[in-house]
Scaffold this active site. Sequence first.
Site, PDB file in Angstrom:
ATOM      1  N   SER A 116       0.845   7.926  -4.631  1.00 41.14           N
ATOM      2  CA  SER A 116       0.321   6.715  -3.986  1.00 41.14           C
ATOM      3  C   SER A 116       0.376   6.695  -2.467  1.00 41.14           C
ATOM      4  O   SER A 116      -0.193   5.798  -1.844  1.00 41.14           O
ATOM      5  CB  SER A 116       1.029   5.472  -4.539  1.00 41.14           C
ATOM      6  OG  SER A 116       0.613   5.234  -5.856  1.00 41.14           O
ATOM      7  N   SER A 140      -1.707   3.966  -4.749  1.00 44.76           N
ATOM      8  CA  SER A 140      -1.766   2.528  -4.650  1.00 44.76           C
ATOM      9  C   SER A 140      -1.603   1.994  -3.226  1.00 44.76           C
ATOM     10  O   SER A 140      -1.832   0.814  -2.988  1.00 44.76           O
ATOM     11  CB  SER A 140      -0.673   1.907  -5.519  1.00 44.76           C
ATOM     12  OG  SER A 140       0.611   2.370  -5.110  1.00 44.76           O
ATOM     13  N   LYS A 151       3.521  -1.594   3.291  1.00 38.10           N
ATOM     14  CA  LYS A 151       2.940  -1.893   1.971  1.00 38.10           C
ATOM     15  C   LYS A 151       3.609  -3.131   1.380  1.00 38.10           C
ATOM     16  O   LYS A 151       4.834  -3.310   1.520  1.00 38.10           O
ATOM     17  CB  LYS A 151       3.141  -0.679   1.055  1.00 38.10           C
ATOM     18  CG  LYS A 151       2.444  -0.761  -0.284  1.00 38.10           C
ATOM     19  CD  LYS A 151       2.646   0.562  -1.040  1.00 38.10           C
ATOM     20  CE  LYS A 151       2.003   0.560  -2.402  1.00 38.10           C
ATOM     21  NZ  LYS A 151       2.202   1.834  -3.114  1.00 38.10           N
TER      22      LYS A 151
END
Lengths: 476, 71
Positions: A181, A157, A82
């Site tokens: 997330s 996210s 990420k």
Amino acid sequence: MAGHELLSSTISELAPRIRAGEVSPVELTEAALNHAGAMQPRLNTFITLLGEQAMAQAREEEQAIARGEYKGPLQGIPIGIKDNLATAGIRTTLGTKVLADNVPEEDAEVVRRCRAAGAVILGKENLEEFAAGATSNNPHFGAVRNPWATEHIPGGSSGGGGANVAAEVTFASLGTDLGGSVRLPGAFCGVVGLKQTFGRVSQRGLLVTSFNGDHIGPMTRSVADSAIMLQALAGYDPLDPSTVPVPVPDYTAGLGRGVRGLRLGVPSNYYYEDLEPDVEDAVRRAIVALEELGAVAVPVELPAMKYIGAVRMAAMSDAIVTHEPFLRASREDYGPDVLYRTLGGQFVLGHHYSKAMKAQRLIQEEYARVLQGVDLLVTPTTPLCAPRIDAAYVEHCGERHRVRGAGSGLVSRNTSPLNATGHPAITLPCGLNRDGLPIGLQLIAAGFREELLFQAGAAYEGVSPSLGRRPAVVGG
Amino acid sequence: MRVSDETLQGIIRDYNGFELSAEELELVRPEIDFYLAQLAVLDDLELSGVMSGRLLRMPSGDESASGQGGE
């Protein structure tokens, strides 16, 4: 085995073949990069794709294996990171224009551990701006799309990671989970998402994060792969005082033990309120399936969940402190969802923050008490399936809810409580709704008992209606 | 309970150093409304006896960093 057949395997299937020299990390990485390139226009999962660097890393690992330097099951396996986790010398944007040119000097500890385990980093994955939301509809780098239905969000996210794992681009992706997330993309993309115990994995190098409750965890296509990833990530970090110096068990040891005799707590309040009917049906069927495998389901009460909203007050306050320097310097570079949601934190008063922290403590105590009587809690991961990308609101159980920005929170209502308590939780695919969108089953364990999540998760995985289902973008 | 626009705009002006227009404030409002609603829920909660959950541990012997897997 060649081409996409390789990519649709799992880490635990490939690792022995890589070790034996039957599968080449170089060929595997080349296939993954080609597939990533083909998927990028459809799913928009990467902010930075590391073609040459990934190939160089794959060559190094292949040579090391040839020399007899086998590092373990992640060696030569392509993974994604990420883009809010620091990578030395590689742009780390956090999905925001504010930090579009940010190049860290040092790897995050989790990235260092993945590299040390021999994993090949394919690229930095797209996310919600500043990881502050549940849609991965990024205003600067474009929306990530769900591989099961590309007009729907992948969850956030860590949406780029969830979509990449589901679309068989990466074998695992590292996400971060402040309110769900990792587990939300896990649920919406039909993959396994783990948020381990707070303190189990170092957060050092997780950028622009919260003071209270952020976690770094893996998304994978199987429970065994989740265990393999946590094995590489877990452990005390003397430079991160939030990590706890407790022994790290062998997470794969209990994968075949089954669930006979395990006690499953089914909360009779909060978690099963206001669910999309297909979600409730799928999760109730999963509980029956676990009972048929020998587990014992019992109802449990969590009355302190009445106060869980208070934790969000504390998160609002934390967010404004975290963003203060960026708001001062670059407010105009923020997307509106994150900007206006974050500004709300400016108004939380200090004594209300203190009240929120005390309420959080009471909720933690309640979970600790309940988890003395049962081995696991079983809940839906989300109250609904993935909303459409273009939806600002969803109608859910007779009410209108915001999907993103200020006032949103429906999507993460069942995941965020575990960020406050710190308990480990995993999402497992448990079927599809009538529109063909994945549904997630969440298991929650006592602190530092991740092995129970893997044990029960592996047993359920074998009977889940999601077994063998693949998203449309890869021919499912 | 509702906090006036003037108060909220004054806080942003004085603490953050920029002006927040009435239109922008409407975009922040849902977050503030959530906050105020949660405060009301906390009204009946007795918190005077709640202790901190903070716990510092000294690493010792085989519980320390090395030799526990993880790498």
